[in-house]
Write a protein that holds these residues in place. Structure first.
Motif, mmCIF file in Angstrom:
data_model
loop_
_atom_site.group_PDB
_atom_site.id
_atom_site.type_symbol
_atom_site.label_atom_id
_atom_site.label_comp_id
_atom_site.label_asym_id
_atom_site.label_seq_id
_atom_site.Cartn_x
_atom_site.Cartn_y
_atom_site.Cartn_z
ATOM 1 N N GLU A 51 0.810 -1.222 0.000
ATOM 2 C CA GLU A 51 0.000 0.000 0.000
ATOM 3 C C GLU A 51 0.843 1.272 0.000
ATOM 4 O OE1 GLU A 51 -3.262 0.686 -0.181
ATOM 5 O OE2 GLU A 51 -3.610 -1.434 -0.620
ATOM 6 N N LYS A 52 1.962 1.265 0.732
ATOM 7 C CA LYS A 52 2.818 2.455 0.794
ATOM 8 C C LYS A 52 3.362 2.806 -0.587
ATOM 9 C CE LYS A 52 4.478 1.879 5.521
ATOM 10 N NZ LYS A 52 5.668 1.577 6.332
ATOM 11 N N ILE A 53 3.806 1.797 -1.317
ATOM 12 C CA ILE A 53 4.368 2.044 -2.644
ATOM 13 C C ILE A 53 3.294 2.531 -3.598
ATOM 14 C CG2 ILE A 53 5.449 0.959 -4.659
ATOM 15 C CD1 ILE A 53 7.013 -0.803 -2.725
ATOM 16 N N ILE A 54 2.137 1.875 -3.577
ATOM 17 C CA ILE A 54 1.056 2.250 -4.493
ATOM 18 C C ILE A 54 0.578 3.676 -4.212
ATOM 19 C CG2 ILE A 54 -1.335 1.730 -5.157
ATOM 20 C CD1 ILE A 54 0.775 -0.130 -6.361
ATOM 21 N N SER A 55 0.476 4.058 -2.949
ATOM 22 C CA SER A 55 0.001 5.406 -2.628
ATOM 23 C C SER A 55 1.022 6.485 -3.006
ATOM 24 C CB SER A 55 -0.348 5.512 -1.137
ATOM 25 O OG SER A 55 0.806 5.340 -0.343
ATOM 26 N N ASN A 56 2.286 6.134 -3.084
ATOM 27 C CA ASN A 56 3.335 7.091 -3.457
ATOM 28 C C ASN A 56 3.925 6.805 -4.830
ATOM 29 O OD1 ASN A 56 3.293 8.510 -0.979
ATOM 30 N ND2 ASN A 56 4.471 6.868 -0.031
ATOM 31 N N LEU A 57 3.184 6.123 -5.668
ATOM 32 C CA LEU A 57 3.719 5.676 -6.952
ATOM 33 C C LEU A 57 4.187 6.831 -7.836
ATOM 34 C CD1 LEU A 57 4.265 3.030 -8.359
ATOM 35 C CD2 LEU A 57 2.038 3.186 -9.440
ATOM 36 N N PHE A 58 3.429 7.911 -7.881
ATOM 37 C CA PHE A 58 3.832 9.033 -8.736
ATOM 38 C C PHE A 58 5.146 9.643 -8.266
ATOM 39 C CE2 PHE A 58 3.876 13.544 -9.872
ATOM 40 C CZ PHE A 58 3.881 13.421 -11.244
ATOM 41 N N GLY A 59 5.262 9.889 -6.980
ATOM 42 C CA GLY A 59 6.500 10.467 -6.443
ATOM 43 C C GLY A 59 7.686 9.544 -6.618
ATOM 44 N N LEU A 60 7.474 8.260 -6.360
ATOM 45 C CA LEU A 60 8.556 7.286 -6.537
ATOM 46 C C LEU A 60 8.944 7.167 -8.012
ATOM 47 C CD1 LEU A 60 7.351 4.481 -4.119
ATOM 48 C CD2 LEU A 60 9.286 6.017 -3.790
ATOM 49 N N GLY A 61 7.950 7.196 -8.893
ATOM 50 C CA GLY A 61 8.230 7.101 -10.328
ATOM 51 C C GLY A 61 9.045 8.282 -10.820
ATOM 52 N N LYS A 62 8.697 9.476 -10.319
ATOM 53 C CA LYS A 62 9.446 10.681 -10.693
ATOM 54 C C LYS A 62 10.899 10.569 -10.223
ATOM 55 C CE LYS A 62 8.646 14.275 -8.403
ATOM 56 N NZ LYS A 62 8.075 15.411 -7.696
ATOM 57 N N ASP A 63 11.083 10.131 -8.981
ATOM 58 C CA ASP A 63 12.445 9.963 -8.450
ATOM 59 C C ASP A 63 13.212 8.887 -9.224
ATOM 60 O OD1 ASP A 63 11.862 11.869 -6.575
ATOM 61 O OD2 ASP A 63 11.557 10.444 -4.923
ATOM 62 N N ALA A 64 12.533 7.800 -9.537
ATOM 63 C CA ALA A 64 13.181 6.718 -10.281
ATOM 64 C C ALA A 64 13.583 7.193 -11.675
ATOM 65 C CB ALA A 64 12.240 5.514 -10.394
ATOM 66 N N LEU A 65 12.734 8.001 -12.301
ATOM 67 C CA LEU A 65 13.047 8.532 -13.629
ATOM 68 C C LEU A 65 14.269 9.450 -13.566
ATOM 69 C CD1 LEU A 65 12.174 8.668 -16.597
ATOM 70 C CD2 LEU A 65 10.751 10.623 -15.988
ATOM 71 N N LEU A 66 14.347 10.281 -12.546
ATOM 72 C CA LEU A 66 15.503 11.170 -12.400
ATOM 73 C C LEU A 66 16.784 10.375 -12.138
ATOM 74 C CD1 LEU A 66 13.957 14.072 -10.276
ATOM 75 C CD2 LEU A 66 14.747 14.184 -12.648
ATOM 76 N N LEU A 67 16.694 9.360 -11.278
ATOM 77 C CA LEU A 67 17.872 8.521 -11.015
ATOM 78 C C LEU A 67 18.321 7.784 -12.273
ATOM 79 C CD1 LEU A 67 17.014 7.018 -7.524
ATOM 80 C CD2 LEU A 67 18.946 8.482 -8.083
ATOM 81 N N THR A 68 17.372 7.269 -13.016
ATOM 82 C CA THR A 68 17.711 6.554 -14.249
ATOM 83 C C THR A 68 18.359 7.480 -15.263
ATOM 84 O OG1 THR A 68 15.872 5.032 -13.888
ATOM 85 C CG2 THR A 68 16.760 5.153 -16.115
ATOM 86 N N ALA A 69 17.781 8.662 -15.436
ATOM 87 C CA ALA A 69 18.351 9.629 -16.388
ATOM 88 C C ALA A 69 19.767 10.021 -15.963
ATOM 89 C CB ALA A 69 17.460 10.863 -16.484
ATOM 90 N N GLY A 70 19.969 10.224 -14.661
ATOM 91 C CA GLY A 70 21.304 10.556 -14.176
ATOM 92 C C GLY A 70 22.297 9.426 -14.389
ATOM 93 N N ALA A 71 21.851 8.192 -14.153
ATOM 94 C CA ALA A 71 22.738 7.040 -14.348
ATOM 95 C C ALA A 71 23.116 6.876 -15.811
ATOM 96 C CB ALA A 71 22.058 5.768 -13.835
ATOM 97 N N VAL A 72 22.146 7.043 -16.704
ATOM 98 C CA VAL A 72 22.434 6.920 -18.131
ATOM 99 C C VAL A 72 23.362 8.046 -18.582
ATOM 100 C CG1 VAL A 72 21.403 7.055 -20.444
ATOM 101 C CG2 VAL A 72 20.331 5.637 -18.684
ATOM 102 N N ALA A 73 23.076 9.267 -18.168
ATOM 103 C CA ALA A 73 23.928 10.400 -18.547
ATOM 104 C C ALA A 73 25.352 10.213 -18.009
ATOM 105 C CB ALA A 73 23.330 11.708 -18.037
ATOM 106 N N GLY A 74 25.461 9.763 -16.765
ATOM 107 C CA GLY A 74 26.783 9.534 -16.187
ATOM 108 C C GLY A 74 27.538 8.425 -16.906
ATOM 109 N N SER A 75 26.830 7.364 -17.269
ATOM 110 C CA SER A 75 27.464 6.262 -18.002
ATOM 111 C C SER A 75 27.974 6.733 -19.357
ATOM 112 C CB SER A 75 26.472 5.119 -18.200
ATOM 113 O OG SER A 75 26.119 4.551 -16.973
#
Length: 88
Positions: A51-75
């Motif tokens: 339930e915690k993940i589902i209720s915060n899915l948008f915020g977590l998705g935004k953070d995950a997208l930023l982390l992924t973009a940073g990891a790809v750019a850094g690579s």
């Protein structure tokens, strides 16, 4: 921890001994793919049931997208850096 190391070493030894067995390699590749799909399904089920993940899915998705973009750019940045330095 010791058991995990033993299992890994046993797998390496077995893989080395059976490296020329094409039939075993083919079956192993298919089995590995099936197990990865099963693990992804179980992970998705675990996320969907929390339930915690589902209720915060948008915020977590935004953070995950930023982390992924940073990891790809850094690579990309570091690969270019290594290419220029070691493979002129």
């Amino acid at each position: 921890m010791l058991l995990l190391i033993f299992i890994m070493v046993a797998g390496i030894v077995l893989g080395y001994l059976l490296r020329n067995q094409r039939k075993i390699i083919s079956v192993n590749n298919k089995l590995t793919t099936i197990i990865i799909y099963l693990l992804l399904f179980v992970l998705g089920y675990g996320v969907g049931a929390d339930e915690k993940i589902i209720s915060n899915l948008f915020g977590l998705g935004k953070d995950a997208l930023l982390l992924t973009a940073g990891a790809v750019a850094g690579s990309i940045f570091f690969v270019r850096l290594v290419e220029k330095k070691f493979f002129p």
